[in-house]
Structure formats: C-alpha cells, structure tokens
Scaffold this motif. Structure first.
Motif, PDB file in Angstrom:
ATOM      1  N   CYS A  40       0.840  -1.211   0.000  1.00  0.00           N
ATOM      2  CA  CYS A  40       0.000   0.000   0.000  1.00  0.00           C
ATOM      3  C   CYS A  40       0.866   1.249   0.000  1.00  0.00           C
ATOM      4  O   CYS A  40       0.602   2.209  -0.721  1.00  0.00           O
ATOM      5  CB  CYS A  40      -0.924   0.003   1.213  1.00  0.00           C
ATOM      6  N   ARG A  43       2.550   1.699  -3.427  1.00  0.00           N
ATOM      7  CA  ARG A  43       1.561   2.137  -4.420  1.00  0.00           C
ATOM      8  C   ARG A  43       1.232   3.607  -4.258  1.00  0.00           C
ATOM      9  O   ARG A  43       1.167   4.371  -5.220  1.00  0.00           O
ATOM     10  CB  ARG A  43       0.312   1.284  -4.294  1.00  0.00           C
ATOM     11  N   ASP A  44       1.036   4.045  -2.980  1.00  0.00           N
ATOM     12  CA  ASP A  44       0.724   5.472  -2.733  1.00  0.00           C
ATOM     13  C   ASP A  44       1.884   6.359  -3.147  1.00  0.00           C
ATOM     14  O   ASP A  44       1.699   7.444  -3.711  1.00  0.00           O
ATOM     15  CB  ASP A  44       0.400   5.685  -1.247  1.00  0.00           C
ATOM     16  N   ASN A  45       3.126   5.931  -2.859  1.00  0.00           N
ATOM     17  CA  ASN A  45       4.292   6.738  -3.233  1.00  0.00           C
ATOM     18  C   ASN A  45       4.421   6.860  -4.740  1.00  0.00           C
ATOM     19  O   ASN A  45       4.764   7.911  -5.276  1.00  0.00           O
ATOM     20  CB  ASN A  45       5.564   6.119  -2.649  1.00  0.00           C
ATOM     21  N   LYS A  47       1.986   6.761  -6.949  1.00  0.00           N
ATOM     22  CA  LYS A  47       0.963   7.695  -7.425  1.00  0.00           C
ATOM     23  C   LYS A  47       1.372   9.134  -7.162  1.00  0.00           C
ATOM     24  O   LYS A  47       1.201  10.017  -8.000  1.00  0.00           O
ATOM     25  CB  LYS A  47      -0.373   7.397  -6.742  1.00  0.00           C
ATOM     26  N   LEU A  48       1.904   9.381  -5.944  1.00  0.00           N
ATOM     27  CA  LEU A  48       2.306  10.749  -5.587  1.00  0.00           C
ATOM     28  C   LEU A  48       3.427  11.229  -6.495  1.00  0.00           C
ATOM     29  O   LEU A  48       3.426  12.365  -6.965  1.00  0.00           O
ATOM     30  CB  LEU A  48       2.743  10.790  -4.120  1.00  0.00           C
ATOM     31  N   ASN A 164       5.613   9.104   5.282  1.00  0.00           N
ATOM     32  CA  ASN A 164       5.518   7.652   5.118  1.00  0.00           C
ATOM     33  C   ASN A 164       6.214   6.922   6.259  1.00  0.00           C
ATOM     34  O   ASN A 164       5.734   5.886   6.736  1.00  0.00           O
ATOM     35  CB  ASN A 164       6.140   7.224   3.782  1.00  0.00           C
TER      36      ASN A 164
END
Length: 288
Positions: A40, A43-45, A47-48, A164
C-alpha cells in the motif's frame, strides 16, 4: 515417581508443540500484514511521484510556451522598429536628393548622408544591445524559476518520505488500555516485542511502586489483571513467574506479571488493570 516424571515430560512436550505451532501462525500473520502494508505504501508513493512529475512537466511546458511568446513579441517589435527606421530613412533620403537636385550642394549631401548612416548604425547598435539585455533577463528569470521548482519538489519529496516513515511507525504500534488504581483509563502505544513493564517505563506512567525489580522476577510489583480472553492468549506461565504471583496483592485467575508479557500485534486494544495495592516481597525480607 518415574511415571510422574514421564507425565510431566510428556505434558511439557505437548505444551512446547502448542507454543511452537502458535508462534509459527503468529509469524505468518505478521509477515502477511507487513507485506500488505508495504504494498500500500509503495503504491501510494508511486501515485504521488507520478502527480509530481506530471505537474512539473506542465509547469515547464508553460514556462517554455511563455518564453516562446515573449521572444516572438521581441522579434516582432524589432522588425517593426527596423521597418520604421528604414522607411523614415528612405523618406529622408528622398527629401535630401530632391533638395540636392534643386540646390546642387553635393558636398553637403555627402556629409548629411554620412550623418544619417552613422546615426542609423548607432540606433541599430542600441536596439541590438537592448535586445541582448532583455534576453539575458529572460534567461536569468527562467533559471531562477527552475531552481525554485526543483527546490520545492525536493522539499515535497522530503515531506512525503517523512510522512511515510511516520505512517509505518504508527501502523507498527500496539495500543494498550491501562486502568489505574483509581479507575483512570490511560491509553498508550508500544512496539511489538516490548514488555508491558517496558511500556509503563517508556511512557512514564505514574503507577506507584510498579516494576521495582526492573523485570528481574524478584518481586510482584508489576502485577496486572487481564480480561479472560486476553489472559488465554498470553501463553503459559513460567514457574518463576508463578512463584512471584503467589506473593502478589489481589491475585486473580487472570493475573500476570507485566515484565513477562510481551506485546504482539494480536494484543491490539487489550485492557490491563493495575491492582488496588502492591506487595513487594523484598521490603518484607529487608524488614525481617
């Protein structure tokens, strides 16, 4: 006596098998949860970072487009200025030639033409110099703008990494609810592997006389009372701990010593009650 020893050995072997099996299941759950959490976060990193790259590309396109427009305007203005200069010179020359034909002053016309040419050369030099300065200012401003964009992006990435790291640290904590002797509820978070005594000391909780022997199993001052379901999940009690519990004040069927209970993710949200009083066997031995 031999049969009794065989029974004890057999029971201990069964107990060890249960403990090993439970630990294997626990480790599998922890590894699976950590993998999901890391997936997770990654994936978030991603996208950012895609958003940051996309925004930077748009900003650079806008800067390039504005610079092209500015240069077009400069070139267009210069062309118009030169046209005006040439047109005015042509008119002036026509007037001079016409007047010269009438007056026949060729010598004066040559001087006049020299002055016109000299003035035009100076004018063109000024135009070129001004254009060079303008272009230098545009380039310098663009370099400053790009430096600001890069600096802001670096700060943004640092903030993302720091957030993070904090998210991973907070997600790896275990929440414990303590009820003090006066009934006050105190909620704290600890790291898996820390004992409840470590948690009390690290959070500087004001439990009078708690953990006097610093976890050496020399007293029962870290005596805690758990809920029945929580107590069953804590695992077996060693003989040394049982000996100290026999001396604890307010002993119950779900009592354990905090120094012998280590946190796991499965203990999230568990409740531990501090007995109304504390009994320190070392003080009674010193008094005797």
């Amino acid at each position: 006596m031999r049969k009794l020893l065989e029974c004890v050995v057999r029971d201990n072997e069964k107990l060890l098998e249960c403990v090993v099996r439970d630990n294997e299941k626990l480790l599998e759950c922890v590894v699976r949860d950590n993998k999901k959490l890391l997936e997770c976060v990654v994936r978030d990193n991603e996208k950012l970072l895609e958003c940051v790259v996309r925004d930077n590309e748009k900003l650079l396109e806008c800067v390039v487009r504005d610079n092209e427009k500015l240069l077009e305007c400069v070139v267009r203005d210069n062309e118009k200025l030169l046209e005006c200069v040439v047109r005015d010179n042509e008119k002036l020359l026509e007037c001079v030639v016409r007047d010269n034909k009438k007056l026949c002053w060729m010598r004066d016309n040559e001087k006049l033409l020299e002055c016109v040419v000299r003035d035009n050369e100076k004018l063109l030099e000024c135009v070129v110099r001004d254009n060079e300065k303008l272009l230098e200012c545009v380039v310098r401003d663009n370099e400053k703008l790009l430096e600001c964009v890069v600096r802001d992006n670096e700060k943004l990435l640092e903030c993302v990494v720091r957030d993070n790291e904090k998210l991973l640290e907070s997600d790896n904590k275990v929440t414990v609810h303590f009820f003090n002797r006066d009934g006050e509820k105190i909620t704290v978070k600890g790291s898996p592997g820390d004992s409840l005594l470590d948690l009390v000391l690290n959070e500087d909780l004001d439990f009078d006389g708690f953990g006097a022997c610093e976890g050496t199993l020399a007293c029962s001052t870290c005596h805690l009372i758990f809920e029945e379901e929580t107590y069953k999940s804590l695992g077996p009690i060693a003989d040394e701990e049982m000996d100290m519990l026999d001396l604890a004040y307010g002993l119950s069927d779900t009592s354990r010593l905090g120094c012998q209970v280590c946190l796991t993710k499965q203990m999230e949200g568990m409740v531990a009650r501090v007995p109304e009083s504390v009994a320190d066997i070392r003080q009674s031995q010193d008094g005797s």
